[in-house]
Design a protein around this motif. Structure first.
Motif, PDB file in Angstrom:
ATOM      1  N   LEU A   1      40.006  32.864  36.519  1.00 32.87           N
ATOM      2  CA  LEU A   1      41.068  33.852  36.425  1.00 32.87           C
ATOM      3  C   LEU A   1      40.545  35.072  35.681  1.00 32.87           C
ATOM      4  O   LEU A   1      39.927  34.944  34.620  1.00 32.87           O
ATOM      5  N   VAL A   2      40.807  36.262  36.230  1.00 29.20           N
ATOM      6  CA  VAL A   2      40.349  37.502  35.618  1.00 29.20           C
ATOM      7  C   VAL A   2      41.513  38.471  35.527  1.00 29.20           C
ATOM      8  O   VAL A   2      42.055  38.894  36.554  1.00 29.20           O
ATOM      9  N   GLU A   3      41.877  38.826  34.284  1.00 27.21           N
ATOM     10  CA  GLU A   3      42.981  39.745  34.061  1.00 27.21           C
ATOM     11  C   GLU A   3      42.485  41.188  34.009  1.00 27.21           C
ATOM     12  O   GLU A   3      41.334  41.452  33.649  1.00 27.21           O
ATOM     13  N   SER A   4      43.383  42.107  34.350  1.00 28.95           N
ATOM     14  CA  SER A   4      43.101  43.531  34.235  1.00 28.95           C
ATOM     15  C   SER A   4      44.408  44.282  34.075  1.00 28.95           C
ATOM     16  O   SER A   4      45.487  43.713  34.285  1.00 28.95           O
ATOM     17  N   GLY A   5      44.307  45.561  33.704  1.00 29.44           N
ATOM     18  CA  GLY A   5      45.493  46.398  33.644  1.00 29.44           C
ATOM     19  C   GLY A   5      46.018  46.690  32.256  1.00 29.44           C
ATOM     20  O   GLY A   5      46.966  47.469  32.107  1.00 29.44           O
ATOM     21  N   GLY A   6      45.421  46.087  31.252  1.00 28.62           N
ATOM     22  CA  GLY A   6      45.875  46.371  29.899  1.00 28.62           C
ATOM     23  C   GLY A   6      45.444  47.754  29.453  1.00 28.62           C
ATOM     24  O   GLY A   6      44.715  48.459  30.150  1.00 28.62           O
ATOM     25  N   GLY A   7      45.928  48.152  28.272  1.00 27.50           N
ATOM     26  CA  GLY A   7      45.560  49.443  27.737  1.00 27.50           C
ATOM     27  C   GLY A   7      46.490  49.867  26.637  1.00 27.50           C
ATOM     28  O   GLY A   7      47.274  49.064  26.117  1.00 27.50           O
ATOM     29  N   LEU A   8      46.391  51.143  26.278  1.00 26.34           N
ATOM     30  CA  LEU A   8      47.220  51.729  25.234  1.00 26.34           C
ATOM     31  C   LEU A   8      48.356  52.505  25.892  1.00 26.34           C
ATOM     32  O   LEU A   8      48.116  53.322  26.794  1.00 26.34           O
ATOM     33  N   VAL A   9      49.576  52.252  25.457  1.00 27.54           N
ATOM     34  CA  VAL A   9      50.742  52.911  26.040  1.00 27.54           C
ATOM     35  C   VAL A   9      51.710  53.251  24.915  1.00 27.54           C
ATOM     36  O   VAL A   9      51.734  52.584  23.876  1.00 27.54           O
TER      37      VAL A   9
ATOM     38  N   VAL B   1      55.510  53.746  23.196  1.00 27.87           N
ATOM     39  CA  VAL B   1      56.768  53.011  23.223  1.00 27.87           C
ATOM     40  C   VAL B   1      57.630  53.502  24.393  1.00 27.87           C
ATOM     41  O   VAL B   1      57.743  54.711  24.631  1.00 27.87           O
ATOM     42  N   GLY B   2      58.201  52.551  25.104  1.00 25.07           N
ATOM     43  CA  GLY B   2      59.022  52.890  26.260  1.00 25.07           C
ATOM     44  C   GLY B   2      58.258  53.016  27.554  1.00 25.07           C
ATOM     45  O   GLY B   2      58.867  53.153  28.625  1.00 25.07           O
ATOM     46  N   GLY B   3      56.934  52.968  27.469  1.00 27.57           N
ATOM     47  CA  GLY B   3      56.108  53.091  28.665  1.00 27.57           C
ATOM     48  C   GLY B   3      56.003  51.802  29.455  1.00 27.57           C
ATOM     49  O   GLY B   3      56.630  50.792  29.113  1.00 27.57           O
ATOM     50  N   SER B   4      55.177  51.855  30.500  1.00 26.23           N
ATOM     51  CA  SER B   4      55.016  50.718  31.398  1.00 26.23           C
ATOM     52  C   SER B   4      53.552  50.440  31.669  1.00 26.23           C
ATOM     53  O   SER B   4      52.717  51.345  31.613  1.00 26.23           O
ATOM     54  N   LEU B   5      53.271  49.193  31.958  1.00 26.02           N
ATOM     55  CA  LEU B   5      51.955  48.766  32.415  1.00 26.02           C
ATOM     56  C   LEU B   5      52.154  47.661  33.439  1.00 26.02           C
ATOM     57  O   LEU B   5      53.140  46.923  33.378  1.00 26.02           O
ATOM     58  N   ARG B   6      51.188  47.539  34.348  1.00 21.91           N
ATOM     59  CA  ARG B   6      51.188  46.407  35.260  1.00 21.91           C
ATOM     60  C   ARG B   6      49.878  45.653  35.102  1.00 21.91           C
ATOM     61  O   ARG B   6      48.802  46.206  35.335  1.00 21.91           O
ATOM     62  N   LEU B   7      50.003  44.420  34.699  1.00 23.47           N
ATOM     63  CA  LEU B   7      48.844  43.552  34.556  1.00 23.47           C
ATOM     64  C   LEU B   7      48.613  42.794  35.854  1.00 23.47           C
ATOM     65  O   LEU B   7      49.569  42.431  36.548  1.00 23.47           O
ATOM     66  N   SER B   8      47.349  42.554  36.141  1.00 21.42           N
ATOM     67  CA  SER B   8      46.978  41.760  37.307  1.00 21.42           C
ATOM     68  C   SER B   8      46.101  40.600  36.866  1.00 21.42           C
ATOM     69  O   SER B   8      45.348  40.714  35.905  1.00 21.42           O
ATOM     70  N   CYS B   9      46.189  39.519  37.589  1.00 21.47           N
ATOM     71  CA  CYS B   9      45.345  38.353  37.339  1.00 21.47           C
ATOM     72  C   CYS B   9      44.820  37.884  38.689  1.00 21.47           C
ATOM     73  O   CYS B   9      45.584  37.366  39.500  1.00 21.47           O
ATOM     74  N   ALA B  10      43.533  38.104  38.918  1.00 23.84           N
ATOM     75  CA  ALA B  10      42.904  37.697  40.167  1.00 23.84           C
ATOM     76  C   ALA B  10      42.317  36.310  39.999  1.00 23.84           C
ATOM     77  O   ALA B  10      41.572  36.049  39.045  1.00 23.84           O
ATOM     78  N   ALA B  11      42.648  35.425  40.934  1.00 30.21           N
ATOM     79  CA  ALA B  11      42.209  34.042  40.837  1.00 30.21           C
ATOM     80  C   ALA B  11      41.254  33.702  41.957  1.00 30.21           C
ATOM     81  O   ALA B  11      41.407  34.173  43.096  1.00 30.21           O
ATOM     82  N   SER B  12      40.270  32.908  41.647  1.00 35.00           N
ATOM     83  CA  SER B  12      39.378  32.371  42.670  1.00 35.00           C
ATOM     84  C   SER B  12      39.491  30.860  42.626  1.00 35.00           C
ATOM     85  O   SER B  12      39.709  30.269  41.572  1.00 35.00           O
ATOM     86  N   GLY B  13      39.369  30.249  43.783  1.00 32.21           N
ATOM     87  CA  GLY B  13      39.543  28.814  43.851  1.00 32.21           C
ATOM     88  C   GLY B  13      40.343  28.462  45.091  1.00 32.21           C
ATOM     89  O   GLY B  13      41.193  29.234  45.520  1.00 32.21           O
ATOM     90  N   ARG B  14      40.086  27.322  45.625  1.00 32.50           N
ATOM     91  CA  ARG B  14      40.686  26.973  46.903  1.00 32.50           C
ATOM     92  C   ARG B  14      42.156  26.618  46.811  1.00 32.50           C
ATOM     93  O   ARG B  14      42.857  26.657  47.811  1.00 32.50           O
ATOM     94  N   THR B  15      42.620  26.246  45.630  1.00 33.92           N
ATOM     95  CA  THR B  15      43.991  25.745  45.536  1.00 33.92           C
ATOM     96  C   THR B  15      44.911  26.684  44.786  1.00 33.92           C
ATOM     97  O   THR B  15      45.957  26.291  44.315  1.00 33.92           O
ATOM     98  N   PHE B  16      44.529  27.965  44.681  1.00 32.52           N
ATOM     99  CA  PHE B  16      45.354  28.915  43.929  1.00 32.52           C
ATOM    100  C   PHE B  16      46.787  28.903  44.409  1.00 32.52           C
ATOM    101  O   PHE B  16      47.723  28.954  43.624  1.00 32.52           O
TER     102      PHE B  16
END
Length: 122
Positions: A4-12, A14-29
């Motif tokens: 599992l590899v996360e991305s999308g974090g950062g500095l924002v 107050v009141g702002g938005s972020l979208r985090l993603s988690c890309a998974a590898s594996g046959r049974t995701f």
């Protein structure tokens, strides 16, 4: 071996938005429940949100309910966490996790990513 590899974090602001993603590898995701957890310095890892493998049932911690949305795209092997109306107390390392079946105790999730840092500045 699942990865599992996360991305999308950062500095924002107050009141702002972020979208985090988690890309998974594996046959049974597609059969895994997926969860997002967070850990702030000096604090225990806590449950944030989770989604069943079918993607039709979601769960949220009370602290994020109404502000965060978890979603899952099995075709892309990716799970997302849309975070709106961010608060300073949301500052933490955000980690995604996978397991068969859905529970809220982080100790019972076997597969973890390395995490992505979210910092909300006031």
């Amino acid at each position: 071996q699942e990865r599992l590899v996360e991305s999308g974090g950062g500095l924002v602001q107050v009141g702002g938005s972020l979208r985090l993603s988690c890309a998974a590898s594996g046959r049974t995701f597609g059969r895994y429940a997926m969860g997002w957890f967070r850990q702030a310095p000096g604090k225990e890892r806590e449950f944030v949100a989770a989604i069943t493998w079918t993607g039709d049932i979601t769960y949220y911690a009370d602290s994020v309910k109404g502000r965060f949305t978890i979603s899952k795209d099995n075709a892309k092997n990716t799970v997302y966490l849309q975070m709106n109306s961010l608060k300073p107390e949301d500052t933490a390392l955000y980690l995604c996790a996978a397991r068969y079946g859905l529970v809220f105790n982080p100790d019972e999730w076997p597969f973890w990513g390395q995490g992505t840092q979210v910092t909300v500045a006031s």
